[in-house]
Design a protein around this motif. Sequence first.
Motif, PDB file in Angstrom:
ATOM      1  N   SER A  60       0.836  -1.219   0.000  1.00 16.11           N
ATOM      2  CA  SER A  60       0.000   0.000   0.000  1.00 16.11           C
ATOM      3  C   SER A  60       0.860   1.253   0.000  1.00 16.11           C
ATOM      4  CB  SER A  60      -0.922   0.013   1.217  1.00 16.11           C
ATOM      5  OG  SER A  60      -1.830  -1.058   1.147  1.00 16.11           O
ATOM      6  N   ASP A 181      -6.183  -1.200  -4.685  1.00 14.97           N
ATOM      7  CA  ASP A 181      -5.597  -1.804  -3.482  1.00 14.97           C
ATOM      8  C   ASP A 181      -6.577  -2.813  -2.899  1.00 14.97           C
ATOM      9  OD1 ASP A 181      -4.302  -2.439  -1.124  1.00 14.97           O
ATOM     10  OD2 ASP A 181      -3.775  -0.351  -0.624  1.00 14.97           O
ATOM     11  N   GLU A 182      -6.317  -4.077  -3.149  1.00 11.98           N
ATOM     12  CA  GLU A 182      -7.199  -5.173  -2.728  1.00 11.98           C
ATOM     13  C   GLU A 182      -8.661  -4.912  -3.088  1.00 11.98           C
ATOM     14  OE1 GLU A 182      -6.464  -7.029   1.047  1.00 11.98           O
ATOM     15  OE2 GLU A 182      -4.607  -5.885   1.306  1.00 11.98           O
TER      16      GLU A 182
END
Lengths: 243, 364
Positions: A60, A181-182
């Motif tokens: 991240s 991000d995910e």
Amino acid sequence: MSKAGTNQRGEMPDPIIKVRDLWKVYQSGRVSVQALRGVNLDVPLGEFLSIVGPSGSGKSTLFHIVGGMTPPTSGEVWVGGRNLSDVGDGGRTELRRTTVGFVFQKFNLLPNLTARDNIRTALHISGQPTSVFSKDFLDILDLLGIAGRLDHKPSEMSGGEQQRVAIARALATRPAILLADEPTGNLDSANSLAVLKLMRDLNERLGQTILMITHNDEAAQYGHRIVHMRDGVIVESSLTAGH
Amino acid sequence: MIFRLVLENVRHRPVRTMLSVLLIAVPVTLILALIGLSNGFLEDSRKRSAGVGADILFKAPGGSLMTFSTGALPQKIVDVLMTEPHVVQATGTLVQPIGGFDSINGIDIEAFGKMSGGFVYAEGHGFQTPDDVLVDTWYAQQRKVHAGGKINLLNRDWNVAGIVEPGKLAHLFAPLSSMQDILGSTGKVSQVFLKLDDPKNADKVAAALKVKYADYGIWSISEMQALISVDSIPLLKNFINVILGIGVIIGFAVVSLSMYMAVLQRTREIGILKSMGATKSFIMSMIMAEAFCLGFGGTVAGILFSYASRTAMHAIAPASLPQAIVYAWWPIAGAVAMGAALLGAVYPGMMAVRQDPIEALAHE
Ligand SMILES: Nc1ncnc2c1ncn2[C@@H]1O[C@H](COP(=O)(O)OP(=O)(O)OP(=O)(O)O)[C@@H](O)[C@H]1O
Ligand SMILES: [Mg+2]
């Protein structure tokens, strides 16, 4: 970028993202955390890149720097021709406004606004007309299958729908890079599959550059290439089957 | 789009919005009610003084326009003034304040009636005994009295002989001689009204009288009308300024607190906007626009409440304190409320602007 675009000699054009010896150190009180410890990465225009790695490995953080949410501590980061070590807060804000679009695990739609108004907010911020959507963008909405859900608020939509609206919002301003991000982290397997396929479609049909962080190996396979991170560095980079 | 964002934010927290608007409305109402009351009172005073039908007002030395020194002039002066050039009528009245904004006026009903064109009786008739009083319809409504009823004033029971249409000098009248007896001011009056052969002569005659009666208080009616203003009521201006100051403080505090809470509650949303590339000025204008909405809502609510307070004043004390609606003060009260609101939003706005986008997004 001096050599952007087509290249007659068949060389690789300049990457849209170029990272050299990137360090990020977080200072919290007396403790300093080295979140990134010398990352090197090139992402060519149009690539769909998966990033995997254990929790805390700096995935991240890498996104936050590439996406202009926080400055690098040292090293060089070129995104869309901008050297992020040289720009200040204003330059990073402009990068977020013009060059990257974020998609998060938690969807992060503005809760009080309808899907349409979420999208219009993004257009407004980037200084684009908000009253009508462009033909290109209407195609994206069709592809995402949310054209009929635009007048609903996030609370009235399923997680899968919310995430598709979030993708639409991130792409509304047609940024060069989509940072996800995910994106499937909060979705069930059916919705995850749908979102992954959509991202692959967006990449294939529009040539959209996508960087996706995931914990799921199967999901990672949707990218052209998988980058493995550990302890703040990239430890491995491998092409997926068929690439 | 900013407007839509703000509108939805304001709508999404109705209780916070309502409370803020109501609190901002309080000083707006206070300002408008105070201004309305002073203007209403002054307007009423002006009308009543014009209603006397006089051209010149004459008071004892040192007398000011809006204060009364009971029985400061010898009644004989009425006859002396009658002999002045252009003066065709003169009548003295004896004024005794009875608390609040009211006073009781001792009049020579014949002379006063001749000058003012005579009372118009809604009920009853003029003085017949020394214990008779006349009240105007406003005062009758306030005290709920009718002709033939009794009323206690200055520790004495009076007969309400008649109820007259308002607009002539005062709300309450008693025979001059009775008032002189009660007040121990035999042969004294507080003021003398003069009527001239032609109103055009008022300034000329007033000027001449001022020379002759150097220390006396002498005003032509037009001078007097001009003098009946906010400035003529002692300390009123200061009081208005204090209320304006309180308005600024309340508006500032309410909006500071309200927007501070809003910024805390919306930390994550601010992070989202920043992740989309919202600039500092975008975030700031969003917060300011919301404060503006609260200030505007408070202004509108305050204006509405000032109508309510007028109705309330009218029910409680219709004669003494008529509240006017003074449109000219709407923008002033509004500017005070909105200025204070915007000022109050500066710090919360800075907080929002300085928010780190990553931390903001991590906020639950
Ligand atoms: N703002 C911050 N302040 C201090 N330390 C931080 C901050 N952000 C991240 N870190 C630390 O940096 C390291 C990398 O964090 P990062 O969030 O990039 O990991 P990640 O790979 O995304 O993990 P996950 O898979 O759990 O999301 C972690 O040790 C984390 O605690
Ligand atoms: Mg992470």
